[in-house]
Design an enzyme around this catalytic site. Structure first.
Site, mmCIF file in Angstrom:
data_model
loop_
_atom_site.group_PDB
_atom_site.id
_atom_site.type_symbol
_atom_site.label_atom_id
_atom_site.label_comp_id
_atom_site.label_asym_id
_atom_site.label_seq_id
_atom_site.Cartn_x
_atom_site.Cartn_y
_atom_site.Cartn_z
ATOM 1 N N CYS A 166 -98.560 16.083 3.235
ATOM 2 C CA CYS A 166 -97.985 17.431 3.380
ATOM 3 C C CYS A 166 -98.702 18.357 2.402
ATOM 4 C CB CYS A 166 -96.475 17.410 3.171
ATOM 5 S SG CYS A 166 -95.946 16.864 1.533
ATOM 6 N N ASN A 222 -96.703 17.273 -1.616
ATOM 7 C CA ASN A 222 -96.443 15.841 -1.844
ATOM 8 C C ASN A 222 -95.190 15.616 -2.719
ATOM 9 O OD1 ASN A 222 -98.182 12.964 -3.303
ATOM 10 N ND2 ASN A 222 -96.968 13.026 -1.462
ATOM 11 N N CYS A 247 -91.922 16.794 -1.104
ATOM 12 C CA CYS A 247 -90.780 16.825 -0.176
ATOM 13 C C CYS A 247 -91.036 15.948 1.055
ATOM 14 C CB CYS A 247 -90.467 18.259 0.267
ATOM 15 S SG CYS A 247 -90.021 19.378 -1.075
ATOM 16 N N ARG A 248 -91.791 16.480 2.012
ATOM 17 C CA ARG A 248 -91.910 15.815 3.305
ATOM 18 C C ARG A 248 -92.657 14.484 3.267
ATOM 19 N NH1 ARG A 248 -94.423 20.960 6.105
ATOM 20 N NH2 ARG A 248 -95.220 21.077 3.969
ATOM 21 N N SER A 249 -93.852 14.466 2.671
ATOM 22 C CA SER A 249 -94.625 13.208 2.741
ATOM 23 C C SER A 249 -94.039 12.073 1.905
ATOM 24 C CB SER A 249 -96.119 13.437 2.467
ATOM 25 O OG SER A 249 -96.343 13.949 1.178
ATOM 26 N N ASP A 307 -91.297 23.028 6.529
ATOM 27 C CA ASP A 307 -91.372 22.948 5.069
ATOM 28 C C ASP A 307 -90.015 23.337 4.483
ATOM 29 O OD1 ASP A 307 -91.817 23.343 2.399
ATOM 30 O OD2 ASP A 307 -93.614 24.565 2.658
HETATM 31 P P1 4NP Z 1 -93.953 19.622 0.724
HETATM 32 O O1 4NP Z 1 -93.118 20.917 0.285
HETATM 33 O O2 4NP Z 1 -95.313 20.120 1.194
HETATM 34 O O3 4NP Z 1 -93.146 19.046 1.819
HETATM 35 O O4 4NP Z 1 -94.053 18.737 -0.506
HETATM 36 C C1 4NP Z 1 -93.610 21.912 -0.574
HETATM 37 C C2 4NP Z 1 -93.588 21.708 -1.935
HETATM 38 C C3 4NP Z 1 -94.049 22.711 -2.770
HETATM 39 C C4 4NP Z 1 -94.540 23.892 -2.243
HETATM 40 C C5 4NP Z 1 -94.574 24.088 -0.869
HETATM 41 C C6 4NP Z 1 -94.109 23.079 -0.029
HETATM 42 N N1 4NP Z 1 -94.986 24.927 -3.123
HETATM 43 O O5 4NP Z 1 -95.366 25.998 -2.611
HETATM 44 O O6 4NP Z 1 -94.986 24.739 -4.348
#
Ligand code: 4NP
Length: 161
Positions: free
Chosen positions: A8, A11, A13-15, A128
């Site tokens: 993702c 790294n 939340c989703r992944s 997201d």
């Molecule tokens: P992820 O979520 O890609 O599922 O880990 C996010 C975590 C942090 C951010 C965006 C999405 N950020 O903009 O910091």
């Protein structure tokens, strides 16, 4: 060993959730010796951090412990992993770009979108959840569990596991 990498943006939340839910499937199906998985982010924003607390809480509700430490996707990952699963279209394109820039194109056909495996797909992306409320994390959990089940069935068929 079939090696799977979930990717993702951050790294956190989703992944890591995808990794945790897939680990559970590997354990349920007793495939430790045949399938392994990891996760990474296309960005460097959260390198070294544990998963987002909201994602950890949601995962814990379903008996999944997330203890991954965020890392950024690197070119070597295209050599190490057999399947790279992108959480959304933007990350999919960034994964492809990195693969192509390193002359790793032969394996880049193994880059999939997570929701290609979602039987209830209403959108291309795993949304997201980072800037939203707790409901978003529940939705991510549901999408990932559903998609991972089908992805595992696909691997079992494809590799006669
Ligand atoms: P992820 O979520 O890609 O599922 O880990 C996010 C975590 C942090 C951010 C965006 C999405 N950020 O903009 O910091």
């Amino acid at each position: 060993m079939i090696k799977v990498l979930f990717v993702c943006l951050g790294n956190i939340c989703r992944s890591p959730m995808a990794e945790g839910s897939f680990q559970k499937l590997i354990a349920d199906k007793k495939l430790h010796n045949k399938v392994s998985c990891d996760s990474a982010g296309t960005s460097s924003y959260h390198i070294g951090e544990f998963p987002d607390e909201r994602m950890c809480k949601t995962a814990a509700k379903y008996d999944i412990m997330l203890n991954h430490r965020a890392r950024q996707l690197v070119k070597e990952d295209f050599k190490t992993f057999d399947y790279i699963i992108a959480m959304d279209e933007k990350n999919y394109h960034n994964i492809k770009k990195l693969a192509d820039s390193g002359g790793e194109t032969p394996r880049s056909y193994k880059v999939f979108m997570m929701r290609e495996f979602d039987s209830m797909k209403d959108h291309h992306d795993v949304p997201d959840p980072y800037f939203g409320g707790i409901d978003g994390f529940e939705e991510v959990y549901s999408i990932l569990t559903r998609s991972n089940k089908n992805f595992m069935d696909f691997l079992i068929k494809e590799h006669n596991l």
